[in-house]
Design a protein around this motif. Structure first.
Motif, PDB file in Angstrom:
ATOM      1  N   GLU A  92      -9.879  45.102  30.867  1.00 24.11           N
ATOM      2  CA  GLU A  92     -10.344  44.072  31.783  1.00 24.11           C
ATOM      3  C   GLU A  92     -11.655  44.513  32.429  1.00 24.11           C
ATOM      4  O   GLU A  92     -11.845  45.681  32.766  1.00 24.11           O
ATOM      5  CB  GLU A  92      -9.286  43.802  32.857  1.00 24.11           C
ATOM      6  CG  GLU A  92      -9.608  42.617  33.745  1.00 24.11           C
ATOM      7  CD  GLU A  92      -8.436  42.168  34.592  1.00 24.11           C
ATOM      8  OE1 GLU A  92      -8.635  41.326  35.479  1.00 24.11           O
ATOM      9  OE2 GLU A  92      -7.303  42.669  34.350  1.00 24.11           O
ATOM     10  N   THR A 136      -9.645  39.722  27.342  1.00 27.50           N
ATOM     11  CA  THR A 136      -9.486  40.824  28.294  1.00 27.50           C
ATOM     12  C   THR A 136      -8.599  40.428  29.470  1.00 27.50           C
ATOM     13  O   THR A 136      -7.961  41.277  30.089  1.00 27.50           O
ATOM     14  CB  THR A 136     -10.857  41.276  28.825  1.00 27.50           C
ATOM     15  OG1 THR A 136     -11.460  40.203  29.566  1.00 27.50           O
ATOM     16  CG2 THR A 136     -11.784  41.662  27.683  1.00 27.50           C
ATOM     17  N   ALA A 137      -8.591  39.145  29.809  1.00 24.01           N
ATOM     18  CA  ALA A 137      -7.753  38.619  30.889  1.00 24.01           C
ATOM     19  C   ALA A 137      -7.775  37.107  30.767  1.00 24.01           C
ATOM     20  O   ALA A 137      -8.827  36.522  30.507  1.00 24.01           O
ATOM     21  CB  ALA A 137      -8.273  39.052  32.256  1.00 24.01           C
ATOM     22  N   LYS A 139      -8.093  34.268  32.544  1.00 21.50           N
ATOM     23  CA  LYS A 139      -8.481  33.774  33.868  1.00 21.50           C
ATOM     24  C   LYS A 139      -7.974  32.354  34.133  1.00 21.50           C
ATOM     25  O   LYS A 139      -7.509  32.057  35.246  1.00 21.50           O
ATOM     26  CB  LYS A 139      -9.995  33.852  34.017  1.00 21.50           C
ATOM     27  CG  LYS A 139     -10.511  33.529  35.417  1.00 21.50           C
ATOM     28  CD  LYS A 139     -12.005  33.816  35.522  1.00 21.50           C
ATOM     29  CE  LYS A 139     -12.526  33.466  36.916  1.00 21.50           C
ATOM     30  NZ  LYS A 139     -12.591  32.016  37.137  1.00 21.50           N
TER      31      LYS A 139
END
Length: 763
Positions: A92, A136-137, A139
């Motif tokens: 992240e 990565t994340a 959101k």
């Protein structure tokens, strides 16, 4: 009773009613709050925005439109698209890395920043190299959970569509966009699958890039992207959202396997409506109709909007018609509530974000069969607009006559550039590679406090003028000590480069809290053109003449150009933008003449926003550029041949309009290129430019101070394609946002770099 019509919003202003967002960012960057407190405070602001939309009665409330800097940067970080220079090793993305990409740091330069389509919002340009995209994340998923847990809102996650994300990115050959899309599709699918598993009903996929026009290959790419998504994420309702202009051909979108399509019915020139009339509407799709202007601040004509909804309802069943703003409300201020200094006639004709949501709810309710219930509110709206439209200053006969006379004015200088150059060289006797700045110097807390005291009446005019003169004296001495060749007075009397002029022209009004985000934490408060624009008296002569009296070196008079004043204002909607630009150009023409008559014979008329007004469709470019260039020439052409006209442009892609820039006929132009230096230089390898030019040699929007070697390399690169006789050396933009220490260090390095090039005869 007709079926109730659903409402939706595409996005809400991030900055907060009192710019809390900006203050939190700058407190965090300045080390005044830690990361935990920063995130907590930002979450509170995010929740407040969600509840505001909920209380306004909006049915489909966007989530993931909130960001810590920029939504395009969010997308790049979410997919691990981090340039190698940042040393990213997976996982992240930290806040430090995220902000380094936006602002630069001591180890690496910032990513390029440019205009978001034809608005004054700036996004961070993704750099797609050989990175392998990875999620990565998620959101949007986190934002959906936050809204549901904290406010009980079943939000509509907003994501930047893959097609638009790739179109806005750099670092890969344009011909390979389909192959690059194949690399990204798995992470888009993963993101959407996780949203579906969470129980999300609608996902808003923003694809504004489709309104710029679609080739056969681009249509095929869109079909490939959305067919893959539909196949791998069946059952999730996808809204393909467009805005800013009409979609052509709309047929290409109607064929895509998505459940909803969002169209702009405000800035489409009537083309989206005509396409719906011609094609009808598919029974299996929802129409998300953008009927409230998300880019301007004027109250909607409710009767006209109800008529539009009525017509749309003949093509789309009410059960599949959703009403919303034309685009995200990011581009307008938050609320009119605090505007207690405006006359009621004007205030009642204005709608910021909160008022637009209220308008939307009113129109949806009235269109859904409740007109009798809301008759009084509709009548009040109708009467407020009628009173505003009847204001006498909106129809001045003298201004109309001046505009008509404009057609008789020449729009060219007394001599062509090649001949002007000879007499200007003889007059000014400047060294090779003259050094200068763009205009403004640091607006310190002391400067801002002095201006505030003057505005509040604590200081009288005489005391404030004395303070400004002291600042000018310091700036002139500072520049002389650095060894700059052409000086500026520093613009200490100006809070904003457009507002300053608007305050001194007829036809403008000013809000107290009408702030909007321009880039990062940078917020601007656009002035409002509500009536005819006209010159009153000289606006800049006093400060320019005083600065010139302090030095034997030339001092540039500093003006903002007509097209930038237009594009950075909220503009009346009853005249064409071309007509308003003519009014502004005529006013500035008188100011240019006043400066020259006072002995100021280098005059910079900045046009940083000329590119952002360019229509999104190529077939409309020529008409816009013709009147934009003519407006600049009308403002600047009455001067003597020896008077040198400068201009400045920044943070846009100018590669495709070098010809129009040349047609402006400025003697010297400075262009921001520090974040995209190589790309613009390539344009000069392909296109000849014969006038004076300065390509910004360092990025003033980053706190980083580049060293002499870096600037020297930058200058040498430009001189491979530009004649040293025409080249100027300057920063890429004004210095008002920087501190004096870093400004001095950077300019000292810049002057030294120029001296090295001169002495070593590398030219």
């Amino acid at each position: 009773m007709a079926d109730k019509i659903i409402t939706s919003s595409l996005g809400y202003p991030r900055i907060g009613r009192n710019r809390e967002w900006k203050k939190l960012l700058e407190a965090f960057w300045g080390g005044k709050i830690n990361e935990e407190d920063f995130r907590t405070e930002m979450a509170g602001l995010q929740l407040q925005h969600l509840k505001t939309q909920q209380e306004a009665g909006i049915t489909l409330i966007p989530v993931n439109d909130f960001t810590f800097y920029d939504h395009v940067l969010d997308t790049a970080a979410m997919f691990g698209i981090i340039p190698p220079r940042y040393g990213y090793d997976g996982g992240e993305v930290s806040l430090d890395l995220y902000f380094a990409m936006a602002r630069g740091n001591t180890e690496a330069t910032a990513c390029e920043m440019t205009k978001w389509f034809n608005t004054n919002y700036h996004y961070i340009v993704p750099e797609i190299g050989n990175q392998t995209p990875r999620l990565t994340a998620n959101k949007p998923l986190a934002a959906y959970r936050f809204a549901k847990e904290q406010a009980g809102i079943e939000g509509k996650p907003v994501i930047t569509g893959l097609y638009t994300f790739l179109k806005l990115s750099k670092g890969y050959p344009a011909a390979e966009i389909a192959q690059v899309a194949e690399r990204f599709l798995p992470v888009y699918v993963q993101l959407l699958q996780e949203l579906q598993q969470e129980g999300v009903a609608w996902v808003q996929i923003d694809e504004p890039a489709v309104v710029t026009g679609l080739t056969i290959e681009e249509r095929a790419l869109l079909e490939s992207i959305y067919s893959r998504i539909a196949a791998e994420v069946p059952g999730l309702q996808l809204l393909l959202q467009t805005y800013f202009e009409a979609v052509e051909p709309l047929e290409a979108l109607l064929k895509l396997p998505v459940q909803g399509i969002g169209l702009d019915f405000v800035h489409d020139g009537g083309d989206n409506l005509e396409s719906v009339r011609r094609l009808g509407w598919p029974e299996d799709k929802w129409l998300f109709a953008g009927i409230i202007d998300g880019r301007n601040i004027w109250r909607s004509d409710a009767d006209a909007k109800l008529e539009l909804v009525s017509e749309l309802s003949t093509h789309v069943p009410a059960s599949r018609l959703i009403l919303q703003p034309s685009c995200s409300l990011l581009h307008v201020p938050v609320s009119v509530q605090g505007e207690d200094r405006l006359k009621s006639t004007v205030k009642n004709a204005i709608a910021f974000a909160d008022e637009k949501l209220a308008e939307l709810s009113l129109i949806a309710a009235a269109a859904g069969g409740e007109q009798d219930t809301y008759a009084a509110a509709l009548a009040e709206s109708r009467e407020a607009l009628a009173r505003f439209r009847a204001l006498p200053e909106r129809g001045r006969r003298d201004v109309a006559e001046q505009v008509r006379a404009l057609e008789q004015l020449p729009d060219s200088r007394s001599l062509p550039y090649a001949e002007r150059l000879k007499v200007q060289r003889e007059k000014w006797q400047l060294p090779l590679l003259p050094t200068t700045t763009i205009g403004s110097f640091p607006q310190t807390a002391e400067v801002r406090q002095a201006r505030l005291k003057w505005r509040k009446g604590v200081w009288n005019q005489e005391r404030y003028d004395g303070f400004v003169r002291e600042q000018i004296e310091g700036a002139i001495a500072f520049q002389e000590e650095l060894g700059l060749d052409v000086l500026v007075h520093g613009e200490f009397e100006r809070a904003d480069m457009v507002e300053f002029f608007g305050e001194k022209l007829d036809g403008y009004l000013f809000t107290k809290g009408g702030w909007v985000q321009s880039y990062g934490s940078r917020c601007v408060k656009p002035p409002v053109i509500y009536a005819d624009v006209a010159f009153i008296e000289p606006m800049t002569v006093k400060e320019s003449v005083y600065a010139q009296s302090l030095t034997k070196l030339p001092v540039k008079g500093m003006l903002t150009g007509p097209v930038t004043i237009l594009n950075w204002s909220f503009v009346r909607d009853d005249l064409s933008r071309e007509e308003v630009a003519k009014q502004i150009a005529l006013a500035l023409r008188q100011e240019v003449q006043a400066l020259e008559q006072a002995g100021i014979e280098m005059i910079q008329v900045d046009e940083p926003a000329i590119r952002e007004g360019l229509p999104l469709k190529a077939e409309d470019h020529e008409h816009y550029l013709n009147w934009a260039v003519r407006s600049f020439r009308i403002a600047t052409n009455p001067v003597k041949a020896t008077t040198q006209i400068h201009t400045h442009m920044c943070y846009s892609d100018f590669n495709d309009m070098i010809g129009s820039i040349s047609a402006m006929d400025a003697d010297v132009i400075s262009i921001e290129t520090s974040r995209s230096h190589g790309e613009l230089i390539v344009s000069f390898e392909e296109q000849e430019y014969d006038k004076g030019i300065g390509l910004g040699v360092y990025d003033i929007h980053s706190p980083r101070v580049p060293d002499v070697t870096e600037m020297t390399v930058s200058i040498e690169r430009a001189l491979r394609v530009l004649d040293a006789e025409q080249f100027w050396i300057n920063p890429d933009c004004g210095l008002k946002t920087r501190g004096w220490e870093e400004t001095g260090a950077a300019l000292r390095n810049m002057v030294q770099a120029a001296e090295i090039i001169r002495k070593e005869a590398r030219v």
